[in-house]
Design a protein around this motif. Structure first.
Motif, short mmCIF file in Angstrom:
data_model
loop_
_atom_site.label_atom_id
_atom_site.label_comp_id
_atom_site.label_asym_id
_atom_site.label_seq_id
_atom_site.Cartn_x
_atom_site.Cartn_y
_atom_site.Cartn_z
N LEU A 1 -53.48 63.10 -7.66
CA LEU A 1 -53.16 64.40 -8.44
C LEU A 1 -52.73 63.72 -9.75
CD1 LEU A 1 -50.59 65.87 -5.99
CD2 LEU A 1 -52.77 66.92 -6.44
N GLN A 2 -52.78 64.66 -10.88
CA GLN A 2 -53.03 64.00 -12.41
C GLN A 2 -51.70 63.48 -12.60
OE1 GLN A 2 -54.50 67.16 -14.79
NE2 GLN A 2 -56.56 66.44 -14.56
N GLY A 3 -50.56 64.15 -12.04
CA GLY A 3 -49.28 63.70 -12.54
C GLY A 3 -48.80 62.46 -11.81
N LEU A 4 -49.56 61.94 -10.73
CA LEU A 4 -49.17 60.79 -9.99
C LEU A 4 -50.24 59.66 -10.49
CD1 LEU A 4 -48.97 62.68 -6.57
CD2 LEU A 4 -47.05 62.27 -8.24
N ASP A 5 -49.63 58.47 -9.74
CA ASP A 5 -50.22 57.28 -9.93
C ASP A 5 -51.74 57.16 -9.41
OD1 ASP A 5 -47.73 56.52 -10.82
OD2 ASP A 5 -47.08 55.59 -8.88
N GLY A 6 -51.79 57.91 -8.47
CA GLY A 6 -53.23 57.85 -7.62
C GLY A 6 -54.23 58.60 -8.68
N GLY A 7 -53.72 59.75 -9.34
CA GLY A 7 -54.69 60.54 -10.34
C GLY A 7 -54.75 59.84 -11.57
N GLN A 8 -53.86 59.15 -11.95
CA GLN A 8 -54.03 58.24 -13.07
C GLN A 8 -55.30 57.07 -13.01
OE1 GLN A 8 -50.70 57.74 -15.84
NE2 GLN A 8 -49.65 59.03 -14.31
N ILE A 9 -55.06 56.60 -11.67
CA ILE A 9 -56.03 55.28 -11.40
C ILE A 9 -57.27 56.02 -11.28
CG2 ILE A 9 -56.72 53.80 -9.35
CD1 ILE A 9 -53.71 53.61 -8.78
N LEU A 10 -57.45 57.18 -10.46
CA LEU A 10 -58.64 57.81 -10.51
C LEU A 10 -59.05 58.17 -11.99
CD1 LEU A 10 -61.08 59.54 -8.92
CD2 LEU A 10 -59.73 61.27 -9.07
N LEU B 1 -58.65 56.68 -14.81
CA LEU B 1 -59.19 55.26 -15.53
C LEU B 1 -60.57 55.02 -14.99
CD1 LEU B 1 -55.93 53.19 -15.29
CD2 LEU B 1 -57.13 53.94 -17.27
N LEU B 2 -60.66 54.87 -13.64
CA LEU B 2 -62.19 54.67 -12.97
C LEU B 2 -63.04 55.39 -13.48
CD1 LEU B 2 -60.79 53.69 -9.31
CD2 LEU B 2 -61.26 52.02 -11.36
N LEU B 3 -62.65 56.92 -13.66
CA LEU B 3 -63.88 58.04 -13.98
C LEU B 3 -64.10 57.76 -15.27
CD1 LEU B 3 -62.54 60.94 -12.03
CD2 LEU B 3 -64.45 59.65 -11.78
N ASP B 4 -63.16 57.52 -16.22
CA ASP B 4 -63.40 57.06 -17.72
C ASP B 4 -64.27 55.86 -17.87
OD1 ASP B 4 -62.08 59.48 -18.37
OD2 ASP B 4 -60.22 58.32 -18.98
N TRP B 5 -64.23 54.95 -17.05
CA TRP B 5 -64.65 53.83 -16.97
C TRP B 5 -66.12 53.93 -16.78
CZ3 TRP B 5 -66.17 50.45 -12.45
CH2 TRP B 5 -66.49 49.26 -13.07
N LYS B 6 -66.41 54.81 -15.62
CA LYS B 6 -67.66 55.11 -15.16
C LYS B 6 -68.44 55.97 -15.81
CE LYS B 6 -70.44 54.06 -11.75
NZ LYS B 6 -71.37 52.89 -11.61
N ASP C 1 -68.52 59.32 -19.15
CA ASP C 1 -68.06 59.84 -20.53
C ASP C 1 -66.46 60.39 -20.40
OD1 ASP C 1 -68.00 62.56 -22.28
OD2 ASP C 1 -68.53 60.72 -23.30
N PRO C 2 -65.78 59.84 -21.20
CA PRO C 2 -64.11 60.47 -20.86
C PRO C 2 -64.21 61.90 -20.66
CG PRO C 2 -64.46 58.91 -22.66
CD PRO C 2 -65.79 58.98 -22.31
N ARG C 3 -64.90 62.49 -21.56
CA ARG C 3 -64.76 64.12 -21.23
C ARG C 3 -65.20 64.71 -19.79
NH1 ARG C 3 -67.63 67.23 -25.87
NH2 ARG C 3 -68.96 65.43 -25.76
N MET C 4 -66.28 64.06 -19.40
CA MET C 4 -66.67 64.19 -17.69
C MET C 4 -65.61 63.68 -16.76
SD MET C 4 -70.25 62.90 -15.96
CE MET C 4 -71.35 64.42 -16.21
N GLY C 5 -65.29 62.47 -17.21
CA GLY C 5 -64.10 61.78 -16.17
C GLY C 5 -62.90 62.85 -16.17
N ALA C 6 -62.81 63.30 -17.16
CA ALA C 6 -61.45 64.20 -17.26
C ALA C 6 -61.67 65.62 -16.44
CB ALA C 6 -61.02 64.47 -18.85
N SER C 7 -62.97 65.95 -16.70
CA SER C 7 -63.42 67.30 -15.84
C SER C 7 -63.34 67.01 -14.39
CB SER C 7 -64.45 67.92 -16.44
OG SER C 7 -64.74 68.04 -17.73
N ILE C 8 -63.87 65.73 -13.77
CA ILE C 8 -63.87 65.59 -12.51
C ILE C 8 -62.57 65.23 -11.94
CG2 ILE C 8 -64.89 63.77 -10.83
CD1 ILE C 8 -67.20 63.41 -12.93
#
Length: 197
Positions: free
Chosen positions: A123-132, A134-139, A141-148
Motif C-alpha cells: 500500500l502506498q502509504g506503508l513501508d511495503g508500498g514505498q519499497i515496491l 523504490l524497486l519499480l523506479d529502479w527497474k 521509468d519513474p512514471r511507469m513505476g508510479a503507475s504500476i
C-alpha cells in the motif's frame, strides 16, 4: 496541533492522532488499544534507530491520524539504505513478536506480528508500498513505476476493505467495521510517506 523541537528533530502532534488514540481506547474494555499503540510506537522507534545508526537523523516526526511518520532530510539515499530505513520498523516488530512469544505473552506478540506484516503490504502509504515504489523506479521509468505501484496499491487496499467488510458481515464485530472504514479513508487520503504505523 502541538509542535516542539526534540534535539535536531521537529515533532508535530496533530489533534487527529489524539482522536484516533482515544478511539482505540474507547472501542473496548480490553488492553488491545494499548498493545496496538505500543506496537506502533516500537515500529516507529525501529525506523528512527535505523536513521540514527546510519547517522541520518530525520528532519521531522509527525503524529497523525494515519499513524506516525518520519520526514527525512531532503536528500537522496542509495536504494539499499532507503530499503534499510523502510524495513527496520517491521524488523523491530518481528523481534518483539519473538521476545513476547518466548515470554508466553501470545496476544501482545500477535499485535507485533500483524503490524510487522501489515506494514510490508504494497500500500502506498506503508513501508511495503514505498519499497515496491523504490524497486519499480529502479527497474522502470519513474512514471511507469508510479503507475504500476498505484495500481498494485489500489488492488491491495480494495482487497483489504472487501475482506474486512465480509468478515464484519459474518461476525457483526463493530470494531472491524471501524477498521475497514479507517483503511478506506487511508486509501483515498494517504500520500507517499517514509513510514507509517
Amino acid at each position: 496541533m502541538l509542535s516542539f523541537q526534540l534535539g535536531k528533530v521537529r515533532v508535530y502532534i496533530w489533534f487527529s492522532f489524539v482522536a484516533v488514540v482515544c478511539l482505540f481506547f474507547a472501542i473496548g474494555q480490553n488492553p488491545w488499544g494499548m498493545w496496538c499503540i505500543s506496537a506502533s510506537i516500537l515500529h516507529e522507534l525501529g525506523h528512527l534507530a535505523a536513521f540514527l545508526v546510519k547517522k541520518c537523523p530525520p528532519l521531522e516526526l509527525h503524529f497523525e491520524y494515519s499513524g506516525i511518520r518520519l520526514i527525512p532530510k531532503r536528500q537522496m539515499y542509495p536504494i539499499k539504505r532507503e530499503v534499510f530505513f523502510l524495513i527496520s520498523g517491521s524488523a523491530v516488530n518481528f523481534i518483539c513478536f519473538l521476545a513476547l512469544w518466548l515470554l508466553r505473552l501470545p496476544v501482545p506478540a500477535f499485535f507485533h506480528l500483524i503490524l510487522g506484516f501489515f506494514n510490508l503490504l504494497p500500500l502506498q502509504g506503508l513501508d511495503g508500498g514505498q519499497i515496491l515504489q523504490l524497486l519499480l523506479d529502479w527497474k522502470f521509468d519513474p512514471r511507469m513505476g508510479a503507475s504500476i505501484s498505484t495500481m498494485i496499491s489500489w488492488i491491495a487496499d480494495f482487497s483489504l476493505v472487501i475482506g474486512g467488510f465480509l468478515l464484519f458481515c459474518r461476525t457483526g464485530n463493530f470494531t472491524l467495521l471501524l477498521i475497514v472504514i479507517y483503511f478506506l479513508i487511508l486509501g483515498f487520503t494517504t500520500d507517499k510517506k517514509v513510514s507509517s504505523g
